[in-house]
Design a protein around this motif. Structure first.
Motif, PDB file in Angstrom:
ATOM      1  N   VAL A  13       0.790  -1.085   0.097  1.00  0.00           N
ATOM      2  CA  VAL A  13      -0.006  -0.057   0.021  1.00  0.00           C
ATOM      3  C   VAL A  13       0.901   1.418  -0.041  1.00  0.00           C
ATOM      4  O   VAL A  13       0.679   2.240  -0.646  1.00  0.00           O
ATOM      5  CB  VAL A  13      -0.843   0.151   1.232  1.00  0.00           C
ATOM      6  CG1 VAL A  13      -1.867   1.143   1.197  1.00  0.00           C
ATOM      7  CG2 VAL A  13      -1.861  -1.056   1.251  1.00  0.00           C
ATOM      8  N   ARG A  14       1.882   1.159   0.835  1.00  0.00           N
ATOM      9  CA  ARG A  14       2.725   2.352   0.912  1.00  0.00           C
ATOM     10  C   ARG A  14       3.396   2.739  -0.534  1.00  0.00           C
ATOM     11  O   ARG A  14       3.485   3.773  -0.832  1.00  0.00           O
ATOM     12  CB  ARG A  14       3.782   2.154   2.109  1.00  0.00           C
ATOM     13  CG  ARG A  14       3.377   2.203   3.494  1.00  0.00           C
ATOM     14  CD  ARG A  14       4.221   2.193   4.507  1.00  0.00           C
ATOM     15  NE  ARG A  14       5.115   1.006   4.447  1.00  0.00           N
ATOM     16  CZ  ARG A  14       5.957   0.443   5.106  1.00  0.00           C
ATOM     17  NH1 ARG A  14       6.779   1.341   6.000  1.00  0.00           N
ATOM     18  NH2 ARG A  14       6.603  -0.704   4.734  1.00  0.00           N
ATOM     19  N   GLU A  15       3.698   1.698  -0.928  1.00  0.00           N
ATOM     20  CA  GLU A  15       4.328   1.886  -2.414  1.00  0.00           C
ATOM     21  C   GLU A  15       3.663   2.336  -3.387  1.00  0.00           C
ATOM     22  O   GLU A  15       4.023   3.144  -4.346  1.00  0.00           O
ATOM     23  CB  GLU A  15       5.124   0.513  -2.899  1.00  0.00           C
ATOM     24  CG  GLU A  15       6.669  -0.085  -2.172  1.00  0.00           C
ATOM     25  CD  GLU A  15       5.849  -0.740  -0.742  1.00  0.00           C
ATOM     26  OE1 GLU A  15       6.825  -1.213  -0.205  1.00  0.00           O
ATOM     27  OE2 GLU A  15       4.928  -0.893  -0.534  1.00  0.00           O
ATOM     28  N   TYR A  16       2.196   1.930  -3.470  1.00  0.00           N
ATOM     29  CA  TYR A  16       1.126   2.630  -4.508  1.00  0.00           C
ATOM     30  C   TYR A  16       0.950   4.002  -3.837  1.00  0.00           C
ATOM     31  O   TYR A  16       0.984   4.594  -4.809  1.00  0.00           O
ATOM     32  CB  TYR A  16      -0.283   1.738  -4.132  1.00  0.00           C
ATOM     33  CG  TYR A  16      -0.065   0.437  -5.023  1.00  0.00           C
ATOM     34  CD1 TYR A  16       0.303   0.060  -6.289  1.00  0.00           C
ATOM     35  CD2 TYR A  16      -0.466  -0.883  -4.373  1.00  0.00           C
ATOM     36  CE1 TYR A  16       0.523  -0.964  -7.064  1.00  0.00           C
ATOM     37  CE2 TYR A  16      -0.464  -1.978  -5.006  1.00  0.00           C
ATOM     38  CZ  TYR A  16      -0.115  -2.013  -6.136  1.00  0.00           C
ATOM     39  OH  TYR A  16       0.021  -3.153  -6.886  1.00  0.00           O
ATOM     40  N   LEU A  17       1.019   4.167  -2.671  1.00  0.00           N
ATOM     41  CA  LEU A  17       0.665   5.791  -2.428  1.00  0.00           C
ATOM     42  C   LEU A  17       2.066   6.553  -2.814  1.00  0.00           C
ATOM     43  O   LEU A  17       1.729   7.870  -3.222  1.00  0.00           O
ATOM     44  CB  LEU A  17       0.653   6.029  -0.642  1.00  0.00           C
ATOM     45  CG  LEU A  17      -0.635   5.248  -0.208  1.00  0.00           C
ATOM     46  CD1 LEU A  17      -0.646   5.424   1.354  1.00  0.00           C
ATOM     47  CD2 LEU A  17      -1.818   6.328  -0.862  1.00  0.00           C
ATOM     48  N   LEU A  18       3.319   5.928  -2.780  1.00  0.00           N
ATOM     49  CA  LEU A  18       4.403   6.795  -3.512  1.00  0.00           C
ATOM     50  C   LEU A  18       4.387   6.978  -4.823  1.00  0.00           C
ATOM     51  O   LEU A  18       4.685   8.064  -5.270  1.00  0.00           O
ATOM     52  CB  LEU A  18       5.701   6.137  -2.904  1.00  0.00           C
ATOM     53  CG  LEU A  18       7.022   6.662  -3.153  1.00  0.00           C
ATOM     54  CD1 LEU A  18       7.340   8.203  -2.569  1.00  0.00           C
ATOM     55  CD2 LEU A  18       8.082   5.780  -2.657  1.00  0.00           C
TER      56      LEU A  18
END
Length: 386
Positions: A13-18
């Motif tokens: 999820v954090r990677e998609y947000l980034l």
């Protein structure tokens, strides 16, 4: 593309947000350059009788959005977790190439105002590129053919049927977003809402598949599109400093179609309960909800124009956003209202596939009632005054 690696229990999820944030920042920074280029080459929208803007406005904003998409994709390619979306699927490459074609067609239209048949040919070409890269809908669940077991059956399409269906879906979405782009910030906001809802839905599929990297692409496509729309919106919200033009609206439609088609192939039908029809039909439910507003506008426009004996692609001033202006809403309020309707429908449909149906149905009904009440405020005021 080789065998898939072992699944991961940690959702990126954090990677998609980034990735989405990167796409937003790149788009935001590129808009100034694209705006100057649009003025320089004459890609400018001059006010017409059906328009709501009153001064010349540069177009071609979709070029900046495509740059943001490329920036997000490039970052994802460098992240070890999301790199698998490229190593084990051609879907991201399909979006990059097909998106480039649709943006090129849009840029030419923003500058030279292409005729409708030429634009349609460009749309079909871009959609065909998605299919050539293997991005097509090939499997449907249907509630019949279960041999009395109550589980339904899977309808398998051959390559030709899947290709035709996918091209039709992509071209329809492209034109729906193109039709709805009539007020400052409208298409960018609807694109942001639709892409975010599709991304959430795709991450839900990723979770249901146990983190299988084969389910990474749809969320990646939706995340980069959401970021591009977010980065463009500050420049485009009323009062706008630039229009996205056909280059932007058609890119949004194509990428929404691509993420939806990509997600359709990632559903694990064997793990879905037979009685959970909503889960089995979730891709269609989400697509219908996400694009309800632009598709309704498109359908009404086609019916209205053909009844008058005109081309379905001829322009007029009777779209949904124009009607909201007519009943007394300001430009900003009309746009925010359509955001509200799109958000309620899109996220309501996604919530139905994730949370308890009864609870979501109650919340969904209350939200719809609120949206209807807010939309009718000018009419209610007129009734009270009379």
């Amino acid at each position: 593309m080789g065998p898939l690696p072992a699944v991961s229990n940690v959702l990126p999820v954090r990677e998609y947000l980034l990735v989405a944030l990167t796409a937003a920042v790149v788009t935001f920074l590129l808009v100034g350059l694209v705006r100057a280029l649009a003025f320089r080459i004459g890609a400018v929208a001059y006010p017409r009788s059906r328009d709501v803007h009153v001064k010349p406005m540069p177009r071609m904003g979709g070029l900046a959005m495509y740059g943001g998409v490329l920036g997000g994709m490039l970052l994802a390619h460098q992240l070890p977790v999301l790199r698998s979306a490229f190593d084990f699927s051609y879907d991201p490459y399909a979006v990059i190439v097909g998106g480039g074609v649709i943006v090129l067609v849009g840029v030419l239209d923003d500058r030279f105002e292409l005729d409708s048949l030429t634009k349609l040919a460009g749309q079909v070409t871009a959609a065909g590129i998605l299919v050539l890269f293997g991005l097509q809908w090939l499997l449907f669940w249907v509630p019949w053919g279960d041999d009395g077991e109550g589980t339904g059956s899977l309808l398998s399409l051959d390559q030709n049927q899947g290709a035709i269906l996918s091209v039709l879906l992509a071209v329809t979405m492209v034109n729906a977003m193109n039709f709805v782009d009539g007020l400052d910030g409208l298409a960018a906001g609807i694109g942001l809402i639709a892409a975010t809802a599709t991304c959430v839905f795709s991450i839900g599929l990723l979770s249901n598949n146990g983190g299988d990297v084969g389910a990474y692409p749809p969320a990646l496509i939706a995340a980069t599109l959401a970021g591009a729309c977010l980065g463009f919106l500050p420049h485009n919200f009323n009062p706008a400093r630039i229009f996205m033009g056909d280059s932007g609206s058609m890119l949004i439609g194509l990428m929404l179609a691509a993420s939806t088609i990509s997600a359709s192939g990632k559903i694990n039908y064997e793990s879905v309960r037979a009685e959970d029809v909503l889960g089995l039909l979730s891709p269609l439910v989400v697509v219908a909800a996400v694009l309800f507003v632009p598709m309704l506008d498109l359908l009404m426009a086609v019916v209205r124009r053909t009844r008058r004996g005109e081309s379905p692609f001829s322009a007029d001033k009777m779209h949904l956003h124009h009607r909201l202006l007519e009943i007394g809403h300001s430009q900003r309020r009309a746009v925010l209202l359509i955001y509200l309707w799109a958000g309620v429908l899109a996220f309501g449909a996604v919530a139905l596939t994730i949370f308890d149906v009864a609870v979501v149905a109650w919340c969904f009904g209350i939200a719809l009632l609120l949206a209807l009440l807010v939309s009718a405020i000018p009419r209610l005021r007129e009734v009270r005054r009379s």
